[in-house]
Scaffold this active site. Structure first.
Site, PDB file in Angstrom:
ATOM      1  N   CYS A  16       0.993  -1.140   0.190  1.00 48.55           N
ATOM      2  CA  CYS A  16       0.004   0.007  -0.114  1.00 48.55           C
ATOM      3  C   CYS A  16       0.829   1.396   0.054  1.00 48.55           C
ATOM      4  O   CYS A  16       0.140   2.317  -0.278  1.00 48.55           O
ATOM      5  CB  CYS A  16      -0.990  -0.078   1.438  1.00 48.55           C
ATOM      6  SG  CYS A  16      -2.032  -1.402   1.120  1.00 48.55           S
ATOM      7  N   HIS A  43      -2.729   7.282   2.953  1.00 49.50           N
ATOM      8  CA  HIS A  43      -3.249   5.852   2.599  1.00 49.50           C
ATOM      9  C   HIS A  43      -4.767   5.457   3.073  1.00 49.50           C
ATOM     10  O   HIS A  43      -4.779   5.669   4.536  1.00 49.50           O
ATOM     11  CB  HIS A  43      -2.389   4.703   2.747  1.00 49.50           C
ATOM     12  CG  HIS A  43      -2.709   3.476   2.440  1.00 49.50           C
ATOM     13  ND1 HIS A  43      -3.488   3.054   1.368  1.00 49.50           N
ATOM     14  CD2 HIS A  43      -2.788   2.236   3.229  1.00 49.50           C
ATOM     15  CE1 HIS A  43      -3.912   1.806   1.548  1.00 49.50           C
ATOM     16  NE2 HIS A  43      -3.594   1.361   2.716  1.00 49.50           N
ATOM     17  N   ASN A  98      -9.975   0.080   0.797  1.00 47.05           N
ATOM     18  CA  ASN A  98      -8.787   0.143   0.478  1.00 47.05           C
ATOM     19  C   ASN A  98      -8.165  -0.601  -0.809  1.00 47.05           C
ATOM     20  O   ASN A  98      -8.333  -1.741  -0.930  1.00 47.05           O
ATOM     21  CB  ASN A  98      -8.019  -0.810   1.824  1.00 47.05           C
ATOM     22  CG  ASN A  98      -6.525  -0.754   1.842  1.00 47.05           C
ATOM     23  OD1 ASN A  98      -5.877  -0.433   0.701  1.00 47.05           O
ATOM     24  ND2 ASN A  98      -5.889  -1.299   2.945  1.00 47.05           N
TER      25      ASN A  98
HETATM   26  N1  COA Z   1     -17.709  -7.785  10.925  1.00 44.85           N
HETATM   27  C1  COA Z   1     -18.129  -8.013  12.173  1.00 44.85           C
HETATM   28  N2  COA Z   1     -17.377  -8.290  13.138  1.00 44.85           N
HETATM   29  C2  COA Z   1     -16.196  -8.479  12.776  1.00 44.85           C
HETATM   30  C3  COA Z   1     -15.665  -8.271  11.613  1.00 44.85           C
HETATM   31  C4  COA Z   1     -16.503  -7.975  10.712  1.00 44.85           C
HETATM   32  N3  COA Z   1     -16.128  -7.885   9.336  1.00 44.85           N
HETATM   33  N4  COA Z   1     -14.276  -8.602  11.798  1.00 44.85           N
HETATM   34  C5  COA Z   1     -13.980  -8.700  12.859  1.00 44.85           C
HETATM   35  N5  COA Z   1     -15.096  -8.864  13.676  1.00 44.85           N
HETATM   36  C6  COA Z   1     -15.210  -8.959  15.065  1.00 44.85           C
HETATM   37  C7  COA Z   1     -14.176  -9.719  15.732  1.00 44.85           C
HETATM   38  O1  COA Z   1     -14.376 -10.999  15.470  1.00 44.85           O
HETATM   39  C8  COA Z   1     -14.289  -9.633  16.988  1.00 44.85           C
HETATM   40  O2  COA Z   1     -15.281 -10.210  17.822  1.00 44.85           O
HETATM   41  P1  COA Z   1     -15.088 -10.859  19.309  1.00 44.85           P
HETATM   42  O3  COA Z   1     -15.017  -9.468  20.046  1.00 44.85           O
HETATM   43  O4  COA Z   1     -16.304 -11.595  19.524  1.00 44.85           O
HETATM   44  O5  COA Z   1     -13.703 -11.690  19.267  1.00 44.85           O
HETATM   45  C9  COA Z   1     -14.552  -7.993  17.365  1.00 44.85           C
HETATM   46  O6  COA Z   1     -15.359  -7.717  15.853  1.00 44.85           O
HETATM   47  C10 COA Z   1     -13.664  -6.924  17.221  1.00 44.85           C
HETATM   48  O7  COA Z   1     -12.310  -7.538  16.568  1.00 44.85           O
HETATM   49  P2  COA Z   1     -11.086  -6.558  16.278  1.00 44.85           P
HETATM   50  O8  COA Z   1     -10.187  -7.336  15.402  1.00 44.85           O
HETATM   51  O9  COA Z   1     -10.560  -6.177  17.781  1.00 44.85           O
HETATM   52  O10 COA Z   1     -11.621  -5.139  15.538  1.00 44.85           O
HETATM   53  P3  COA Z   1     -11.048  -4.023  15.484  1.00 44.85           P
HETATM   54  O11 COA Z   1     -11.554  -2.809  15.967  1.00 44.85           O
HETATM   55  O12 COA Z   1      -9.449  -4.084  15.517  1.00 44.85           O
HETATM   56  O13 COA Z   1     -11.002  -3.772  13.853  1.00 44.85           O
HETATM   57  C11 COA Z   1     -10.014  -4.308  11.968  1.00 44.85           C
HETATM   58  C12 COA Z   1     -10.751  -4.768  12.807  1.00 44.85           C
HETATM   59  C13 COA Z   1      -9.201  -5.060  10.838  1.00 44.85           C
HETATM   60  C14 COA Z   1     -11.144  -3.219  11.089  1.00 44.85           C
HETATM   61  C15 COA Z   1      -8.805  -2.861  12.259  1.00 44.85           C
HETATM   62  O14 COA Z   1      -7.961  -3.975  13.015  1.00 44.85           O
HETATM   63  C16 COA Z   1      -7.958  -2.647  11.168  1.00 44.85           C
HETATM   64  O15 COA Z   1      -8.272  -1.803  10.501  1.00 44.85           O
HETATM   65  N6  COA Z   1      -6.627  -2.899  11.437  1.00 44.85           N
HETATM   66  C17 COA Z   1      -5.822  -2.418  10.198  1.00 44.85           C
HETATM   67  C18 COA Z   1      -5.920  -3.205   8.981  1.00 44.85           C
HETATM   68  C19 COA Z   1      -5.220  -2.513   7.871  1.00 44.85           C
HETATM   69  O16 COA Z   1      -5.417  -1.391   7.808  1.00 44.85           O
HETATM   70  N7  COA Z   1      -4.816  -3.221   6.697  1.00 44.85           N
HETATM   71  C20 COA Z   1      -4.297  -2.738   5.569  1.00 44.85           C
HETATM   72  C21 COA Z   1      -2.977  -2.293   5.947  1.00 44.85           C
HETATM   73  S1  COA Z   1      -2.601  -1.426   4.446  1.00 44.85           S
END
Ligand code: COA
Length: 306
Positions: free
Chosen positions: A108, A232, A262
């Site tokens: 990215c 980004h 993204n």
């Molecule tokens: N829909 C619904 N629930 C979801 C889900 C989805 N798409 N994805 C995860 N969950 C759930 C998880 O299972 C978890 O459930 P639990 O509490 O019962 O275990 C809960 O939501 C929280 O998960 P968590 O991983 O802590 O969420 P988060 O707030 O960290 O958000 C991301 C997840 C992936 C959106 C976030 O971590 C993120 O954006 N990270 C960076 C990723 C990124 O930028 N990648 C590209 C880099 S270039």
């Protein structure tokens, strides 16, 4: 040295996939995706080649240049059409270019890495470079994995960089790579993307803030001087955390992920296009362009639009 952004263009697939549509097949919801990421819809379809061609053609038209005016074609992509040849070569051929062409893969951060390479090519005698970021990430997504499927999308964006001794749009650059994070966000040959979202989030904020602060220092300005930050487009909460730590109000941040998701290497030129469409790109303004991605890689640059 004199590097000038001369023209910009974008390319998008026809098909829009909303959060509600994803919720039909995944255990997720519009509410969860919107709140946790800021994404409301994304475009899916095309190929890196087809989207890159549309974006490249639009950038060339915007700059008012012909194929023979382009000295080098750089494609930033994480999702090339083939192992070989480079997708940049296919795009160049479709655009009627006979100049050198190659792919750059920095995930990215790819578009900003390619701009950095273009800057070097301009310093060594090239006059005009076509820099494209184009992705067909949907091909490498496991559509049953809600961790990834709600985030990644397809799209293309491009810019022409031109040597101009009288102006200089690119004031500073800070790039980096930390391969110790290679498994945090990865895709094997013939595989699909996997990600440790929380750790990527944590590291992304750190490297973007650090590299942005350094880029501001090198440019000799402060965050107060910035008219815009064009980050980004991965997650609005990452953008908020970065803006907060840099002391930049969200009114100065460009948001494009709500409509595009993204799109990796395409995300910064797509965000530029949103800013321009909204009338937010003004001559003489300073902007911070900053990207991060799998690797991890990062790249921050202060520009001054001429
Ligand atoms: N829909 C619904 N629930 C979801 C889900 C989805 N798409 N994805 C995860 N969950 C759930 C998880 O299972 C978890 O459930 P639990 O509490 O019962 O275990 C809960 O939501 C929280 O998960 P968590 O991983 O802590 O969420 P988060 O707030 O960290 O958000 C991301 C997840 C992936 C959106 C976030 O971590 C993120 O954006 N990270 C960076 C990723 C990124 O930028 N990648 C590209 C880099 S270039």
């Amino acid at each position: 040295m004199g590097v000038r952004f001369k023209g910009w263009g974008i390319g998008l697939p026809d098909r829009i996939v909303t959060n509600d549509e994803l919720s039909l097949t995944l255990d997720t919801s519009d509410e969860w995706i919107s709140e946790r990421t800021g994404i409301r819809q994304r475009y899916v379809g095309g190929t890196a080649r087809s989207l890159g061609v549309i974006a490249g053609r639009n950038a060339m038209a915007d700059a008012g240049v012909e194929p023979e005016d382009i000295d080098f074609c750089l494609l930033a992509t994480t999702s090339p059409d083939r192992m070989a040849p480079a997708t940049a070569v296919l795009i160049a051929n479709d655009l009627g270019l006979t100049c050198p062409a190659m792919d750059v893969n920095a995930a990215c951060s790819g578009f900003m890495y390619a701009v950095r390479v273009a800057q070097g090519l301009l310093e060594t005698g090239n006059k005009r470079i076509l820099v494209i970021g184009a992705e067909h990430l949907s091909k490498w997504v496991d559509w049953t994995d809600r961790n990834i499927a709600v985030l990644l999308a397809d799209g293309g964006g491009a810019a022409i960089l031109e040597y101009d001794p009288d102006v200089n749009d690119v004031l500073s650059f800070v790039l980096g790579a930390d391969g110790s994070g290679a498994d945090l966000l990865t895709c094997e040959h013939e595989g699909t993307f996997t990600m440790d979202g929380r750790e990527v989030f944590r590291r992304a904020v750190r490297v973007v803030v650090d590299s942005s602060q350094r880029a501001l220092e090198l440019a000799g300005i402060t965050a107060d001087d910035l008219a815009l930050i064009i980050p980004h487009q991965a997650n609005i909460r990452i953008i908020q955390a970065v803006a907060d730590r840099l002391g930049i109000g969200m009114d100065r941040a460009v948001i494009a992920l709500d409509r595009y998701g993204n799109t990796s290497s395409a995300s910064i030129p797509l965000a530029f296009d949103v800013a321009r469409t909204e009338g937010r790109i003004k001559t003489g303004d300073y902007a911070l362009l900053t990207g991060f991605g799998a690797g991890m890689t990062w790249a921050s640059s202060v520009v001054k639009w001429s």
